[in-house]
Write a protein that holds these residues in place. Sequence first.
Motif, PDB file in Angstrom:
ATOM      1  N   GLU A   8       0.821  -1.211   0.000  1.00  0.00           N
ATOM      2  CA  GLU A   8       0.000   0.000   0.000  1.00  0.00           C
ATOM      3  C   GLU A   8       0.854   1.260   0.000  1.00  0.00           C
ATOM      4  OE1 GLU A   8      -2.432  -0.519   3.433  1.00  0.00           O
ATOM      5  OE2 GLU A   8      -3.686  -2.071   2.494  1.00  0.00           O
ATOM      6  N   ALA A   9       2.054   1.164   0.555  1.00  0.00           N
ATOM      7  CA  ALA A   9       2.972   2.303   0.589  1.00  0.00           C
ATOM      8  C   ALA A   9       3.775   2.437  -0.701  1.00  0.00           C
ATOM      9  CB  ALA A   9       3.922   2.177   1.778  1.00  0.00           C
ATOM     10  N   GLY A  10       3.534   1.550  -1.659  1.00  0.00           N
ATOM     11  CA  GLY A  10       4.194   1.643  -2.956  1.00  0.00           C
ATOM     12  C   GLY A  10       5.451   0.819  -3.097  1.00  0.00           C
ATOM     13  N   PHE A  11       5.608  -0.188  -2.243  1.00  0.00           N
ATOM     14  CA  PHE A  11       6.821  -0.994  -2.264  1.00  0.00           C
ATOM     15  C   PHE A  11       6.606  -2.340  -2.949  1.00  0.00           C
ATOM     16  CE2 PHE A  11       7.926   2.184   0.693  1.00  0.00           C
ATOM     17  CZ  PHE A  11       9.309   2.248   0.714  1.00  0.00           C
ATOM     18  N   TYR A  12       7.669  -2.811  -3.575  1.00  0.00           N
ATOM     19  CA  TYR A  12       7.736  -4.167  -4.104  1.00  0.00           C
ATOM     20  C   TYR A  12       8.252  -5.067  -2.987  1.00  0.00           C
ATOM     21  CZ  TYR A  12       7.448  -2.190  -8.876  1.00  0.00           C
ATOM     22  OH  TYR A  12       7.059  -1.544 -10.020  1.00  0.00           O
ATOM     23  N   LEU A  13       7.871  -6.342  -3.024  1.00  0.00           N
ATOM     24  CA  LEU A  13       8.379  -7.314  -2.064  1.00  0.00           C
ATOM     25  C   LEU A  13       9.400  -8.194  -2.770  1.00  0.00           C
ATOM     26  CD1 LEU A  13       5.110  -8.449  -0.228  1.00  0.00           C
ATOM     27  CD2 LEU A  13       6.517  -6.405   0.158  1.00  0.00           C
ATOM     28  N   SER A  14      10.622  -8.218  -2.236  1.00  0.00           N
ATOM     29  CA  SER A  14      11.690  -9.010  -2.833  1.00  0.00           C
ATOM     30  C   SER A  14      11.987 -10.207  -1.936  1.00  0.00           C
ATOM     31  CB  SER A  14      12.949  -8.157  -2.999  1.00  0.00           C
ATOM     32  OG  SER A  14      13.971  -8.900  -3.641  1.00  0.00           O
ATOM     33  N   PHE A  15      11.975 -11.394  -2.522  1.00  0.00           N
ATOM     34  CA  PHE A  15      12.110 -12.628  -1.761  1.00  0.00           C
ATOM     35  C   PHE A  15      13.479 -13.264  -1.985  1.00  0.00           C
ATOM     36  CE2 PHE A  15       7.626 -11.853  -2.372  1.00  0.00           C
ATOM     37  CZ  PHE A  15       7.174 -11.919  -1.055  1.00  0.00           C
ATOM     38  N   ALA A  16      14.090 -13.671  -0.875  1.00  0.00           N
ATOM     39  CA  ALA A  16      15.447 -14.215  -0.882  1.00  0.00           C
ATOM     40  C   ALA A  16      15.431 -15.696  -0.529  1.00  0.00           C
ATOM     41  CB  ALA A  16      16.324 -13.420   0.083  1.00  0.00           C
ATOM     42  N   GLY A  17      16.615 -16.231  -0.240  1.00  0.00           N
ATOM     43  CA  GLY A  17      16.747 -17.668   0.005  1.00  0.00           C
ATOM     44  C   GLY A  17      15.967 -18.183   1.182  1.00  0.00           C
ATOM     45  N   ASN A  18      15.669 -17.304   2.168  1.00  0.00           N
ATOM     46  CA  ASN A  18      14.904 -17.790   3.317  1.00  0.00           C
ATOM     47  C   ASN A  18      13.475 -18.160   2.954  1.00  0.00           C
ATOM     48  OD1 ASN A  18      14.324 -15.084   2.904  1.00  0.00           O
ATOM     49  ND2 ASN A  18      14.343 -14.536   5.074  1.00  0.00           N
ATOM     50  N   LEU A  19      13.025 -17.807   1.747  1.00  0.00           N
ATOM     51  CA  LEU A  19      11.720 -18.276   1.267  1.00  0.00           C
ATOM     52  C   LEU A  19      11.673 -19.794   1.213  1.00  0.00           C
ATOM     53  CD1 LEU A  19       8.966 -17.308  -0.106  1.00  0.00           C
ATOM     54  CD2 LEU A  19      10.143 -17.721  -2.279  1.00  0.00           C
ATOM     55  N   THR A  20      12.835 -20.426   1.024  1.00  0.00           N
ATOM     56  CA  THR A  20      12.900 -21.887   0.877  1.00  0.00           C
ATOM     57  C   THR A  20      13.017 -22.620   2.207  1.00  0.00           C
ATOM     58  OG1 THR A  20      15.327 -22.022   0.703  1.00  0.00           O
ATOM     59  CG2 THR A  20      14.111 -21.511  -1.311  1.00  0.00           C
ATOM     60  N   TYR A  21      13.169 -21.893   3.326  1.00  0.00           N
ATOM     61  CA  TYR A  21      13.396 -22.548   4.615  1.00  0.00           C
ATOM     62  C   TYR A  21      12.080 -23.065   5.187  1.00  0.00           C
ATOM     63  CZ  TYR A  21      17.882 -19.990   4.461  1.00  0.00           C
ATOM     64  OH  TYR A  21      19.107 -19.479   4.099  1.00  0.00           O
ATOM     65  N   PRO A  22      12.090 -24.260   5.769  1.00  0.00           N
ATOM     66  CA  PRO A  22      10.842 -24.881   6.245  1.00  0.00           C
ATOM     67  C   PRO A  22      10.056 -24.028   7.242  1.00  0.00           C
ATOM     68  CG  PRO A  22      12.616 -26.495   6.210  1.00  0.00           C
ATOM     69  CD  PRO A  22      13.249 -25.173   5.928  1.00  0.00           C
ATOM     70  N   ARG A  23      10.731 -23.252   8.075  1.00  0.00           N
ATOM     71  CA  ARG A  23      10.032 -22.509   9.122  1.00  0.00           C
ATOM     72  C   ARG A  23       9.558 -21.130   8.667  1.00  0.00           C
ATOM     73  NH1 ARG A  23      13.485 -23.325  14.629  1.00  0.00           N
ATOM     74  NH2 ARG A  23      11.574 -22.445  15.511  1.00  0.00           N
ATOM     75  N   SER A  24       9.792 -20.800   7.407  1.00  0.00           N
ATOM     76  CA  SER A  24       9.443 -19.464   6.911  1.00  0.00           C
ATOM     77  C   SER A  24       8.002 -19.408   6.419  1.00  0.00           C
ATOM     78  CB  SER A  24      10.403 -19.062   5.787  1.00  0.00           C
ATOM     79  OG  SER A  24      11.734 -18.999   6.248  1.00  0.00           O
ATOM     80  N   VAL A  25       7.074 -19.789   7.278  1.00  0.00           N
ATOM     81  CA  VAL A  25       5.668 -19.896   6.878  1.00  0.00           C
ATOM     82  C   VAL A  25       5.095 -18.539   6.493  1.00  0.00           C
ATOM     83  CG1 VAL A  25       3.353 -20.548   7.632  1.00  0.00           C
ATOM     84  CG2 VAL A  25       5.330 -21.948   8.301  1.00  0.00           C
ATOM     85  N   SER A  26       5.332 -17.512   7.321  1.00  0.00           N
ATOM     86  CA  SER A  26       4.738 -16.205   7.040  1.00  0.00           C
ATOM     87  C   SER A  26       5.328 -15.588   5.776  1.00  0.00           C
ATOM     88  CB  SER A  26       4.942 -15.258   8.228  1.00  0.00           C
ATOM     89  OG  SER A  26       6.321 -15.002   8.453  1.00  0.00           O
ATOM     90  N   ILE A  27       6.609 -15.847   5.508  1.00  0.00           N
ATOM     91  CA  ILE A  27       7.221 -15.316   4.293  1.00  0.00           C
ATOM     92  C   ILE A  27       6.574 -15.947   3.070  1.00  0.00           C
ATOM     93  CG2 ILE A  27       9.366 -15.010   3.006  1.00  0.00           C
ATOM     94  CD1 ILE A  27      10.866 -15.226   5.659  1.00  0.00           C
ATOM     95  N   ARG A  28       6.352 -17.253   3.128  1.00  0.00           N
ATOM     96  CA  ARG A  28       5.719 -17.929   1.992  1.00  0.00           C
ATOM     97  C   ARG A  28       4.277 -17.463   1.806  1.00  0.00           C
ATOM     98  NH1 ARG A  28       8.866 -22.290   3.779  1.00  0.00           N
ATOM     99  NH2 ARG A  28       7.142 -23.320   4.836  1.00  0.00           N
ATOM    100  N   GLU A  29       3.585 -17.208   2.899  1.00  0.00           N
ATOM    101  CA  GLU A  29       2.216 -16.687   2.784  1.00  0.00           C
ATOM    102  C   GLU A  29       2.219 -15.319   2.106  1.00  0.00           C
ATOM    103  OE1 GLU A  29       0.912 -16.745   6.820  1.00  0.00           O
ATOM    104  OE2 GLU A  29       0.213 -18.829   6.746  1.00  0.00           O
ATOM    105  N   ALA A  30       3.186 -14.485   2.457  1.00  0.00           N
ATOM    106  CA  ALA A  30       3.290 -13.170   1.824  1.00  0.00           C
ATOM    107  C   ALA A  30       3.653 -13.300   0.353  1.00  0.00           C
ATOM    108  CB  ALA A  30       4.320 -12.318   2.554  1.00  0.00           C
ATOM    109  N   ALA A  31       4.518 -14.261   0.027  1.00  0.00           N
ATOM    110  CA  ALA A  31       4.919 -14.456  -1.361  1.00  0.00           C
ATOM    111  C   ALA A  31       3.756 -14.932  -2.221  1.00  0.00           C
ATOM    112  CB  ALA A  31       6.066 -15.465  -1.431  1.00  0.00           C
ATOM    113  N   ALA A  32       2.873 -15.705  -1.644  1.00  0.00           N
ATOM    114  CA  ALA A  32       1.682 -16.165  -2.384  1.00  0.00           C
ATOM    115  C   ALA A  32       0.663 -15.050  -2.518  1.00  0.00           C
ATOM    116  CB  ALA A  32       1.069 -17.364  -1.677  1.00  0.00           C
ATOM    117  N   MET A  33       0.614 -14.140  -1.542  1.00  0.00           N
ATOM    118  CA  MET A  33      -0.365 -13.058  -1.528  1.00  0.00           C
ATOM    119  C   MET A  33      -0.009 -11.909  -2.462  1.00  0.00           C
ATOM    120  SD  MET A  33      -0.356  -9.690  -0.223  1.00  0.00           S
ATOM    121  CE  MET A  33       0.910  -9.762   1.045  1.00  0.00           C
TER     122      MET A  33
END
Length: 280
Positions: free
Chosen positions: A189-214
């Motif tokens: 909403e503030a005009g930013f892009y979301l950039s995803f790094a290697g921690n997207l692949t980590y098993p415990r990164s549930v909230s990051i993956r949810e954001a990446a799907a959203m």
Amino acid sequence: MELIDSHCHLDDYEDLPDVLRRAKEAGVGTLLAIGIGDGPETMHRALEIANASDGGGPEIWASVGIHPQEAAHATPEALAKLAALAEEPRCVAVGEIGLDYYHVDNPDVPTQQAAFVAQMSVAAALGKPILIHCRTSELAKPEAKERFGEADAWEDLLALIAEHWTPHGLPGVMHCFSGTVEQGRRSLEAGFYLSFAGNLTYPRSVSIREAAAMAPADCILVETDAPFLAPIPHRGQRNEPALVTHTAAALAELRGISSEEVARLTSENFNRLFRLASLR
């Protein structure tokens, strides 16, 4: 279609020619070299690498910035150097800048915030995007939690952006996005892009993956943050731009699209964000 690594620290490599060769061989055609150096004295190194690139390897662009860990060194002289470097054609952004309440020896909150605001002012004057670093004290060691207390890096960051950045109507990147879905929405909403790094692949990164799907398709990027945060199956090893392919594959799986489509989307987003058509 080639991939773009939207955030890597190329000046950290002693074997840079080999790193760039492997990136090209892996299908990574463009890199954004982050110009924080070891502090303001060396923040020019990424731009030197970009200016010296000869077209034989990946295309290299650069940023320049004072990391929040170095906020105490954001002197008038350092900010003047930053502004001069940021004017150069191959410098397409100011960053990474922001707030970091994770390490106990980081500068205090007022010092970090002052450096962040000052650099947003430089970027706004030049009309260039900013690259955001945000790390909260929530998962820090007890001594860091005690030092930073109830301060919330995300809330402070978004409040400062709303006051000092959003009014300019300029975009930015939440580098290595590691927040929640709600923080992702507020960033978008503030005009930013979301950039995803290697921690997207980590098993415990549930909230990051949810954001990446959203995140909307026109607001996503992929990065390595190399030499840090190597993705699975290379976690714990030195990261490098060639390995952004693993993050792109994970993002593709999360969104139910092909890796080729992720490459197309993230490349289009990167080129649009940094207005590269007018610079090439």
